[in-house]
Motif scaffolding. Sequence first.
Motif, PDB file in Angstrom:
ATOM      1  N   GLU A 153       0.834  -1.195   0.000  1.00  0.00           N
ATOM      2  CA  GLU A 153       0.000   0.000   0.000  1.00  0.00           C
ATOM      3  C   GLU A 153       0.879   1.260   0.000  1.00  0.00           C
ATOM      4  O   GLU A 153       0.594   2.235  -0.700  1.00  0.00           O
ATOM      5  CB  GLU A 153      -0.935  -0.011   1.233  1.00  0.00           C
ATOM      6  N   SER A 205      -3.613   0.909   6.225  1.00  0.00           N
ATOM      7  CA  SER A 205      -3.734   0.264   4.901  1.00  0.00           C
ATOM      8  C   SER A 205      -5.139   0.409   4.328  1.00  0.00           C
ATOM      9  O   SER A 205      -5.320   0.624   3.137  1.00  0.00           O
ATOM     10  CB  SER A 205      -3.397  -1.221   4.974  1.00  0.00           C
ATOM     11  N   GLU A 206      -6.121   0.273   5.199  1.00  0.00           N
ATOM     12  CA  GLU A 206      -7.515   0.273   4.726  1.00  0.00           C
ATOM     13  C   GLU A 206      -8.269   1.527   5.171  1.00  0.00           C
ATOM     14  O   GLU A 206      -9.491   1.571   5.072  1.00  0.00           O
ATOM     15  CB  GLU A 206      -8.253  -0.948   5.296  1.00  0.00           C
TER      16      GLU A 206
END
Length: 227
Positions: A153, A205-206
């Motif tokens: 990412e 990351s999310e």
Amino acid sequence: MSAAVICIDGPSGSGKGTLCQMLALELGWHLLDSGALYRLVGMAASKHQLSFDDEAAIAALAAALDVAFLPGQQGEPSRVMLEGVDVSGELRSETTGNLASKVAVLPAVREALLQRQRDFAQAPGLVADGRDMGTVVFPEAPLKVFLTASAEERARRRFKQLKDKGESVNIATLLEEIQARDKRDSEREHAPLKPADDALLIDSSELGIEQVFARVLAEVSARFPAS
Ligand code: DC
């Protein structure tokens, strides 16, 4: 410690630079971009053609480093001067990042930069961006965040940033460089990249940067009720 300090540590590409700028702006606090100091030392060492094995010479350079952080014009980022020359563009390049990572492994260089970094802790408060803010530079800070994201990412984010700047880069090469730098930063003997025992861990990351910001701001309100 002379002022309230928030430490945001983590690898590059985790979003910590943006998060720190958002926090400093929201709170009206000072900002320490400690990575910029290591980058400047790396650039200066390269300009003065010092060997990266010559720890004493690079530490002496770091101790006497002639730098100035100048506020930018409205809507523009601040400018960074090294020995009187505007190096704002060069400072952020991959080449400079790699030079920084090489000088950052030298304990005498880290020692030489310690007091310079602590001097940034001025009222009303400081948001400190780095790798060892919570573990070494400001171990007493009431709020420490360790922000991370997967290497993939982070490579994607860096790829987009460089592409937006018009630079042609290869994402696989970027990923390799990020992994190599992570390894060097986390395995070095002095002040390795690792969360402080009392750090709040956030994996971005999310998460969008606004979500990370909201999460940290809630923590700030809880720990610094007057801010
Ligand atoms: O955050 P950055 O990419 O500008 O950091 C550049 C390099 O400096 C990186 O390889 C790690 C090192 N660094 C460090 O060792 N300690 C810090 N507090 C900040 C950066």
